[in-house]
Structures are given as C-alpha cells and as structure tokens.
Design a protein around this motif. Structure first.
Motif, PDB file in Angstrom:
ATOM      1  N   GLY A  16     -10.629 -11.821 -12.173  1.00 31.84           N
ATOM      2  CA  GLY A  16      -9.625 -12.338 -11.251  1.00 31.84           C
ATOM      3  C   GLY A  16     -10.164 -13.502 -10.447  1.00 31.84           C
ATOM      4  O   GLY A  16      -9.507 -14.516 -10.263  1.00 31.84           O
ATOM      5  N   ALA A  18     -12.800 -15.374 -11.297  1.00 35.00           N
ATOM      6  CA  ALA A  18     -13.106 -16.479 -12.194  1.00 35.00           C
ATOM      7  C   ALA A  18     -11.843 -17.106 -12.750  1.00 35.00           C
ATOM      8  O   ALA A  18     -11.902 -18.112 -13.438  1.00 35.00           O
ATOM      9  CB  ALA A  18     -13.981 -15.986 -13.340  1.00 35.00           C
ATOM     10  N   ASN A  19     -10.689 -16.506 -12.436  1.00 29.99           N
ATOM     11  CA  ASN A  19      -9.395 -17.012 -12.888  1.00 29.99           C
ATOM     12  C   ASN A  19      -9.334 -17.049 -14.408  1.00 29.99           C
ATOM     13  O   ASN A  19      -8.859 -18.000 -15.003  1.00 29.99           O
ATOM     14  CB  ASN A  19      -9.148 -18.405 -12.308  1.00 29.99           C
ATOM     15  CG  ASN A  19      -7.671 -18.679 -12.230  1.00 29.99           C
ATOM     16  OD1 ASN A  19      -6.858 -17.779 -12.442  1.00 29.99           O
ATOM     17  ND2 ASN A  19      -7.309 -19.906 -11.940  1.00 29.99           N
ATOM     18  N   ASN A  20      -9.857 -16.036 -15.042  1.00 27.38           N
ATOM     19  CA  ASN A  20      -9.904 -15.979 -16.493  1.00 27.38           C
ATOM     20  C   ASN A  20      -8.925 -14.910 -16.968  1.00 27.38           C
ATOM     21  O   ASN A  20      -9.241 -13.728 -17.002  1.00 27.38           O
ATOM     22  CB  ASN A  20     -11.337 -15.651 -16.917  1.00 27.38           C
ATOM     23  CG  ASN A  20     -11.552 -15.901 -18.377  1.00 27.38           C
ATOM     24  OD1 ASN A  20     -10.616 -15.797 -19.166  1.00 27.38           O
ATOM     25  ND2 ASN A  20     -12.768 -16.242 -18.749  1.00 27.38           N
ATOM     26  N   ASN A 123      -8.439  -9.287  -1.377  1.00 26.06           N
ATOM     27  CA  ASN A 123      -8.944  -9.097  -0.028  1.00 26.06           C
ATOM     28  C   ASN A 123      -8.130  -8.073   0.740  1.00 26.06           C
ATOM     29  O   ASN A 123      -8.425  -7.775   1.887  1.00 26.06           O
ATOM     30  CB  ASN A 123      -9.015 -10.423   0.719  1.00 26.06           C
ATOM     31  CG  ASN A 123      -7.771 -11.220   0.537  1.00 26.06           C
ATOM     32  OD1 ASN A 123      -6.690 -10.655   0.468  1.00 26.06           O
ATOM     33  ND2 ASN A 123      -7.890 -12.521   0.445  1.00 26.06           N
ATOM     34  N   ILE A 124      -7.087  -7.512   0.102  1.00 27.07           N
ATOM     35  CA  ILE A 124      -6.400  -6.372   0.723  1.00 27.07           C
ATOM     36  C   ILE A 124      -6.557  -5.161  -0.176  1.00 27.07           C
ATOM     37  O   ILE A 124      -5.698  -4.298  -0.224  1.00 27.07           O
ATOM     38  CB  ILE A 124      -4.912  -6.653   0.965  1.00 27.07           C
ATOM     39  CG1 ILE A 124      -4.273  -7.150  -0.320  1.00 27.07           C
ATOM     40  CG2 ILE A 124      -4.704  -7.602   2.094  1.00 27.07           C
ATOM     41  CD1 ILE A 124      -2.799  -6.935  -0.354  1.00 27.07           C
ATOM     42  N   LEU A 127      -5.747  -1.584   0.909  1.00 26.96           N
ATOM     43  CA  LEU A 127      -4.334  -1.543   1.312  1.00 26.96           C
ATOM     44  C   LEU A 127      -3.443  -1.497   0.075  1.00 26.96           C
ATOM     45  O   LEU A 127      -2.471  -0.739   0.007  1.00 26.96           O
ATOM     46  CB  LEU A 127      -4.035  -2.801   2.134  1.00 26.96           C
ATOM     47  CG  LEU A 127      -3.012  -2.710   3.238  1.00 26.96           C
ATOM     48  CD1 LEU A 127      -3.422  -1.665   4.228  1.00 26.96           C
ATOM     49  CD2 LEU A 127      -2.871  -4.056   3.909  1.00 26.96           C
ATOM     50  N   LEU A 130      -3.606   2.004  -1.504  1.00 28.02           N
ATOM     51  CA  LEU A 130      -2.811   2.998  -0.780  1.00 28.02           C
ATOM     52  C   LEU A 130      -1.325   2.730  -0.979  1.00 28.02           C
ATOM     53  O   LEU A 130      -0.536   3.654  -1.195  1.00 28.02           O
ATOM     54  CB  LEU A 130      -3.150   2.951   0.708  1.00 28.02           C
ATOM     55  CG  LEU A 130      -4.509   3.510   1.095  1.00 28.02           C
ATOM     56  CD1 LEU A 130      -4.678   3.441   2.584  1.00 28.02           C
ATOM     57  CD2 LEU A 130      -4.625   4.940   0.629  1.00 28.02           C
ATOM     58  N   GLY A 131      -0.945   1.450  -0.911  1.00 26.20           N
ATOM     59  CA  GLY A 131       0.466   1.095  -1.021  1.00 26.20           C
ATOM     60  C   GLY A 131       1.032   1.482  -2.367  1.00 26.20           C
ATOM     61  O   GLY A 131       2.063   2.154  -2.462  1.00 26.20           O
ATOM     62  N   SER A 134       1.266   5.095  -2.958  1.00 24.68           N
ATOM     63  CA  SER A 134       2.342   5.745  -2.208  1.00 24.68           C
ATOM     64  C   SER A 134       3.678   5.560  -2.917  1.00 24.68           C
ATOM     65  O   SER A 134       4.643   6.267  -2.639  1.00 24.68           O
ATOM     66  CB  SER A 134       2.426   5.193  -0.790  1.00 24.68           C
ATOM     67  OG  SER A 134       2.989   3.912  -0.798  1.00 24.68           O
ATOM     68  N   LEU A 135       3.748   4.592  -3.856  1.00 22.80           N
ATOM     69  CA  LEU A 135       4.988   4.431  -4.620  1.00 22.80           C
ATOM     70  C   LEU A 135       5.165   5.552  -5.640  1.00 22.80           C
ATOM     71  O   LEU A 135       6.261   5.763  -6.137  1.00 22.80           O
ATOM     72  CB  LEU A 135       4.990   3.089  -5.350  1.00 22.80           C
ATOM     73  CG  LEU A 135       5.107   1.843  -4.479  1.00 22.80           C
ATOM     74  CD1 LEU A 135       5.186   0.611  -5.349  1.00 22.80           C
ATOM     75  CD2 LEU A 135       6.342   1.930  -3.609  1.00 22.80           C
ATOM     76  N   GLU A 167      -0.004  11.230   3.979  1.00 19.00           N
ATOM     77  CA  GLU A 167      -0.363   9.819   3.928  1.00 19.00           C
ATOM     78  C   GLU A 167      -0.867   9.334   5.288  1.00 19.00           C
ATOM     79  O   GLU A 167      -1.735   8.479   5.368  1.00 19.00           O
ATOM     80  CB  GLU A 167       0.864   9.010   3.531  1.00 19.00           C
ATOM     81  CG  GLU A 167       0.564   7.877   2.596  1.00 19.00           C
ATOM     82  CD  GLU A 167       1.815   7.479   1.862  1.00 19.00           C
ATOM     83  OE1 GLU A 167       2.788   7.144   2.551  1.00 19.00           O
ATOM     84  OE2 GLU A 167       1.819   7.524   0.635  1.00 19.00           O
ATOM     85  N   THR A 198     -17.271  -9.013  11.204  1.00 22.63           N
ATOM     86  CA  THR A 198     -15.916  -8.924  10.677  1.00 22.63           C
ATOM     87  C   THR A 198     -15.920  -7.958   9.506  1.00 22.63           C
ATOM     88  O   THR A 198     -16.794  -8.008   8.644  1.00 22.63           O
ATOM     89  CB  THR A 198     -15.401 -10.292  10.198  1.00 22.63           C
ATOM     90  OG1 THR A 198     -16.392 -10.866   9.376  1.00 22.63           O
ATOM     91  CG2 THR A 198     -15.092 -11.196  11.362  1.00 22.63           C
ATOM     92  N   GLY A 199     -14.936  -7.089   9.503  1.00 17.79           N
ATOM     93  CA  GLY A 199     -14.873  -6.092   8.446  1.00 17.79           C
ATOM     94  C   GLY A 199     -14.176  -6.642   7.228  1.00 17.79           C
ATOM     95  O   GLY A 199     -13.870  -7.834   7.140  1.00 17.79           O
ATOM     96  N   LEU A 201     -11.310  -5.475   3.825  1.00 16.72           N
ATOM     97  CA  LEU A 201     -10.455  -4.489   3.164  1.00 16.72           C
ATOM     98  C   LEU A 201     -10.683  -4.497   1.663  1.00 16.72           C
ATOM     99  O   LEU A 201     -10.107  -3.700   0.946  1.00 16.72           O
ATOM    100  CB  LEU A 201      -8.984  -4.799   3.442  1.00 16.72           C
ATOM    101  CG  LEU A 201      -8.463  -4.549   4.850  1.00 16.72           C
ATOM    102  CD1 LEU A 201      -7.066  -5.106   4.980  1.00 16.72           C
ATOM    103  CD2 LEU A 201      -8.451  -3.081   5.157  1.00 16.72           C
TER     104      LEU A 201
ATOM    105  N   MET B   1     -14.746 -23.444 -17.810  1.00 17.89           N
ATOM    106  CA  MET B   1     -13.658 -22.844 -17.001  1.00 17.89           C
ATOM    107  C   MET B   1     -13.461 -23.638 -15.725  1.00 17.89           C
ATOM    108  O   MET B   1     -14.422 -24.016 -15.067  1.00 17.89           O
ATOM    109  CB  MET B   1     -14.048 -21.402 -16.654  1.00 17.89           C
ATOM    110  CG  MET B   1     -12.905 -20.543 -16.163  1.00 17.89           C
ATOM    111  SD  MET B   1     -11.737 -20.219 -17.456  1.00 17.89           S
ATOM    112  CE  MET B   1     -10.222 -20.287 -16.524  1.00 17.89           C
ATOM    113  N   ILE B  65       4.694  -3.099   1.369  1.00 15.10           N
ATOM    114  CA  ILE B  65       4.771  -2.071   0.321  1.00 15.10           C
ATOM    115  C   ILE B  65       4.530  -0.689   0.921  1.00 15.10           C
ATOM    116  O   ILE B  65       5.275   0.250   0.655  1.00 15.10           O
ATOM    117  CB  ILE B  65       3.749  -2.370  -0.786  1.00 15.10           C
ATOM    118  CG1 ILE B  65       4.137  -3.649  -1.515  1.00 15.10           C
ATOM    119  CG2 ILE B  65       3.697  -1.218  -1.782  1.00 15.10           C
ATOM    120  CD1 ILE B  65       3.165  -4.050  -2.578  1.00 15.10           C
ATOM    121  N   ILE B  66       3.465  -0.566   1.741  1.00 16.92           N
ATOM    122  CA  ILE B  66       3.130   0.758   2.272  1.00 16.92           C
ATOM    123  C   ILE B  66       4.251   1.278   3.160  1.00 16.92           C
ATOM    124  O   ILE B  66       4.754   2.384   2.996  1.00 16.92           O
ATOM    125  CB  ILE B  66       1.827   0.706   3.075  1.00 16.92           C
ATOM    126  CG1 ILE B  66       0.648   0.487   2.143  1.00 16.92           C
ATOM    127  CG2 ILE B  66       1.628   1.998   3.857  1.00 16.92           C
ATOM    128  CD1 ILE B  66      -0.672   0.599   2.834  1.00 16.92           C
TER     129      ILE B  66
END
Lengths: 439, 173
Positions: A16, A18-20, A123-124, A127, A130-131, A134-135, A167, A198-199, A201, B1, B65-66
């Motif tokens: 993802g 490397a955009n490959n 970067n989420i 999240l 979980l999202g 939950s579906l 949840e 800085t944390g 996700l 690439m 979404i959540i």
C-alpha cells in the motif's frame, strides 16, 4: 509483467505504501487463502480439542484422525439444497451472509504480519479494524430479521444488544493501548522517553512503538496494561459471539439463533465469517498488547546468536508437528483396513517435516551466508511465525473457553458489560493517562 | 516504481461514491419497508465515509463508520424490528406537509445553484495540501485545544439527553 512483479521485492514497505497494486492484490489473495485454510484447520482442531476435553475421540473416520473431515463437511455443505423460506425477505436474506463475510475479511487489509507484511498501513488502522468489524453485526441482524421467524429474530436482537454493549468497553480498552503509544514515561517495565510524544493509530506504528519503548503494552504501567488487555480479551469473545457469550446462537433455547433458517452454502458463509472474525480480533489483541510480530525478549536477549536461536523456532515447530504425525502413524492399527490411512498420515508427516526442514534451512542459511534475499526471507519467516503463534494461542483459548464455561444468561451478560467492564475500562483509561503524565 | 503517490481523489471515485450516496438517500425515502430504508441509509453513510477519505480526513471517515454505520444504525434496526411493521406498511407514506418540503427543497436547490454559479470565487483554486498522516492529531488538537469549550458544551448536552432518556424510560427512579 515480470518487471512489475520483481519491482516490489526489494522494497521495505507495505504494498500500500509502495503504491504497488499488483503486490497488494497478491497479498490480499495470500491472506484470503491463508485465512480460509486457517478456518478449515481451526474447524478440525475445535472438534478434536472439544472432544478430548469431554473424553471423546472426535472425528476419526474421514482420513487419519479425521484430518479430512473439514473437507468432507465443505463438500457436504456445497452440495446441500439451498433453502430460502417462502416468507423470507429474499434480497436481505441473500445479502446478509455476504455482509458478514465481507466485514470479517476486509479488516485483514491492515493486519500487520510484519513491518512490511501487511496489505497496507493506514494511519487510522486500529480505527478501521474496529469500524469494519462492528459492521459484522449488521449481517447477523439482517439475517435474523430476513428469516421472518421467531428464533432468528430473537437471536438477532440479542446479538445487536450484546455487540453494541461490549463494543464500548472494547473501544475504551483499545484507546488506553493507543494512549500508551504516546506515553514514553518510564513507569514500570518501560524504556525512557524516545519520541516527541505523539501517539499513533496505525497498526504497524503501534507495534513499532512497543519496539521502541522495549515493552509489550501488556506489561506497561503494570498492571494497567494487563487490565486493559483482559477487558479486551473478554469483550472480543462477546464480539465474535463465542461461548460463553454465544447467546445469539444459543442452541439450547433458540435452536440455532440467527442462522436457524439458513442451510448449505449460506450457512457455511456464516461459519467462515465467524472464524475469520475470531482470527481478526485475536490479531488486534496481539498487535496492541502482545508486541505483534516481535519475538519474545528482543531487547533482553538481543544479539545475533539469540536472533539465530529464535529463528530456529518456526522450523522446530513444524518438525514437532511432524513428530506427532509420525507417532500417530506408528500407533495406527496394523490391519489391512487401515493401510490407506497409515500411508496418508505418513505422507502428511513427510510434508510437515519437509516444511520444517525448509524453514530450518532458511534460518541457518541466513546466518551462514550474507545473501540479502535469504536474510529477508528469514526475517519475513520470523515475523509471520511469531505473529501467527500468538494468534494461535488465542484461537486455542477460544476453544478452551467453549469447553469450560456455561453460557451467560442475558441479564447477566448485560450486567457484566455495562456495570463491570465499562467502569473498569474507563478507570483504566483515566489512570493510564494520569500515570503517563506523571511518570 | 513511481515513488510519488498517485492521488486517491480521482473523479471516478468521487462520482461513484456520490452516486451511491444519492441512490441510497433516494431509496431511504421511497422504500415502504422500514428495514430496507435503514439498510439504504447505511449505504449512504458508508459512501459519505468514502467521500471523507477522498478529502484526506481518514479519522473522520473511520469515526463515521464506527459511530453511524456500526453503532447508530444497529440501534435503528434494533428499534425497527420491535415495531409492528405491518401497520406502517398500510399507512400513507408521505404526510401532508409537502408544501413545507417543497419550499425547503427549492431553497436548497437555489443554494446549490448559487454555489455552482459562483464556485470559482467562493473556493480556492487548489485544494490545500493537508497532511493525511497527522489528521488525527490535528483533530485532537482542535477539539481539545482551540474548541475545548464548544466540545465540552456539546458533550454536556449529550449527557443531559441521556439523562432525559433514562428518566423517561424508567418507571421508578
């Protein structure tokens, strides 16, 4: 074509990043196949382990020690008549299992099997996991409603109430783990300050934070991390509708719960989704609290010798499995009726042993030669192995729970969710924040 | 690439997601069956989450979404299943306040047309290069820094609403 295939191999990031797209597709296919095989293996293991818990033998007839039973089951389910009840809402009935399956498999996009062994690093990430998971409840609710029958409807109602309740506690536990990625306080069992506070996700980022802080979040701010982990470990059993929280499909009171009216292929899709979701939530727990792909004690037992010793584990595991299979082969009854089964089990042992020897060869080759490719292969092997072995522990726990504990009553379930788990998880979150700021 | 990231925000995805959202919205108001309406609404909400992603706001998309698709819609379905659907199907679908709806719709259409006509002067020529990577941190800083007061007021409002719901639902406090 070949060029496009090879272009990614030297890179150090996820497809993802490397955009490959080509390699992303290959990863998706590998993960899909791997998870499906794991579900089949889990199916066999669950029946065998449950049987042994209850002093039975479990499946023994189809293949040696019932090893081919899942395949026989799959064939049976595929050939079964697909029944849609006359009064059912056809479209919703048809699409419900697909939604559950889609939700269960989509989360694997961000599961980090290694620092670059994931389809993509969002970067989420957590999240997203979980999202999307939950579906999955939507599939259950739709199935229960579309069946137009009493038991499925009750199962669906229970399921939605249960999932929404757990949840919340689950989310709080996850937040306290995410908080730990930003807290570099010395605390207990944690390295001193390293980054700008800085944390993150991102699933890969969370594991890397544990690597930097030289502590699994399970042990960070002891016992805070442990409590959050236990909350999550309980909530994830409830989220996947497994015993002792399997009220949506409580067979003693609701026949089969939300999938009572389903049969054949559609029913098997529900089972596939359930087991895939179990692996997915286990991988969340492993990533957040158990150091993801890291081997045990990467800092305490560091150095190339320890690296080498730990890289022998994958091969040794397969050799151990092969030894078990060989023992089974030798113990087979010496009768003509069992000749095919004996040969089959022996062949299986050979395959396992071959894989084990190959993995050992990779580990030794990485130490002996200075080849870049072999070193990378050994790295991937180690990362994926440790990630999987941690997931495997959770999968066994799922079976163990099912064999050990009786099912909750519905009011007890709600009471535990809202009056015990939620306050504790909130408290852990607040205390983690306080400790992190002070320490 | 090619090391440079190709933009996610291609027109194709924009039209696909917008089309899905509009289709879902239409289905919500035209289906007679309330459960079908709710499912269509989920499609709309997910499409809107996709649009947020295209705007480089992954955190908002995840929360969409959540909270909406995974939480609120499940509760919606929960309630709809407990309602007697047969009676609602027999009742008239639209009530008699359509003149109000017509006026509101026309006003919204006028607004859209106005924005469309003057779009060039209203919006900057180029999208601002917002960093996707620290979107979550930026939202956190906004919520708990610049707009702390508004945020706390909003959560207080929600708390009051919860208390109200509990008091109304409980027979004996």
């Amino acid at each position: 074509m070949l060029n496009a295939l090879m272009s990614y191999l030297g890179s150090n990031v996820t497809p993802g990043e490397a955009n490959n797209q080509l390699w992303a597709l290959i990863y998706v296919l590998i993960i899909f196949a791997g998870v499906s095989v794991a579900v089949v293996a889990m199916n066999w293991l669950e029946r065998k382990a449950l049987a042994h818990f209850q002093v039975r033998l479990g499946p023994m007839r189809v293949g040696p020690h019932g090893l081919l039973q899942p395949i026989a089951d799959a064939v049976k389910l595929l050939l079964k008549e697909d029944i849609i009840p006359a009064e059912a809402d056809k479209f919703v009935f048809w699409i419900a299992p697909l939604i559950g399956l889609l939700a269960a498999f989509t989360v694997y996009t961000v599961v980090p099997f290694g620092p670059s062994q994931a389809v993509s690093d969002m970067n989420i990430g957590i999240l997203f996991m979980l999202g999307v998971s939950s579906l999955a409840v939507l599939g259950i609710v739709m199935a229960g409603w579309a069946s137009n029958s009493h038991y499925p409807l009750i199962g669906a109602l229970r399921s939605s109430a249960q999932m929404v309740s757990y949840e919340v506690a689950m989310g709080m536990a996850v937040v306290s783990a995410v908080l730990m990625t930003s807290l570099h306080g010395t605390g207990l069992y944690g390295a001193s300050s390293l980054s700008d506070g800085t944390g993150t996700l991102s699933m890969i980022g969370i594991v890397q934070a544990q690597q930097e802080q030289q502590v699994w979040f399970l042990f960070k701010f002891f016992p805070l991390g442990l409590i959050a982990f236990v909350i999550f470990a309980i909530a994830m059993v409830a989220e996947t509708n497994r015993a002792p929280f399997d009220l949506p499909e409580a067979e003693s009171e609701l026949t089969a719960g939300f999938h009572t009216e389903y049969s054949g292929l559609r029913w098997s899709l529900f089972m596939l989704a359930e087991y895939a979701a179990m692996i997915a939530v286990s991988s969340i727990a492993v990533t957040l609290w158990l150091g993801g792909w890291m081997r045990p004690f990467p800092h305490w037992l560091s150095g190339s010798v320890w690296d080498f010793i730990f890289s022998l584990f994958p091969g040794l595991t397969f050799l151990g499995l092969a030894a078990i299979a060989v023992r089974g082969t030798l113990r087979m009854p010496k009768h003509n009726y069992f000749r095919v089964q004996t040969i089959g089990l022996g062949a299986f042992a050979l395959v396992l042993g071959g894989i084990g020897l190959l993995l050992l060869a990779i580990a030794i080759g990485a130490r002996a030669s200075s080849s870049e490719a072999i070193a990378r292969a050994a790295d991937s092997m180690n990362n994926i192995y440790w990630f999987m072995i941690k997931i495997a522990v959770f999968m066994y726990l799922f079976i163990w729970y099912r064999a050990t504990w009786p099912r909750y009553r519905f009011d007890q379930l709600m009471k535990v969710g809202w009056k015990v788990m939620l306050p504790i998880s909130l408290g852990v979150l607040i205390v983690t924040a306080i400790v992190g700021v002070i320490a | 690439m090619n090391p440079a990231m190709t933009p996610v925000a291609t027109p194709f995805f924009f039209y696909l997601l917008s089309g899905l959202a509009i289709l879902g919205g239409l289905l919500v108001i035209t289906r007679r069956n309330a459960v079908h309406s709710a499912l269509a609404l989920i499609v709309t909400l997910l499409a809107v989450a996709g649009l947020y992603l295209m705007l480089y706001a992954p955190f908002v998309a995840g929360v969409q979404i959540i909270v909406y698709a995974g939480g609120i819609m499940v509760l919606f379905l929960f309630v709809i299943m407990l309602v007697n659907l047969e009676r609602t199907i027999r009742e008239r679908q639209f009530n008699r306040i359509w003149p109000v709806g017509l006026v509101a719709g026309c006003a919204l259409l006028a607004l859209f047309l106005g924005v469309y006509a003057k779009g060039k002067s209203l919006f900057p020529e180029q999208a601002r290069g917002l960093a996707e990577g620290n979107n979550t941190q930026q939202i956190g800083e906004m919520l708990y820094g610049n707009y702390m007061f508004a945020f706390e007021i909003a959560s207080l409002l929600l708390l009051v609403a919860i208390l109200g719901a509990v008091i109304m639902a409980k027979k004996r406090i």
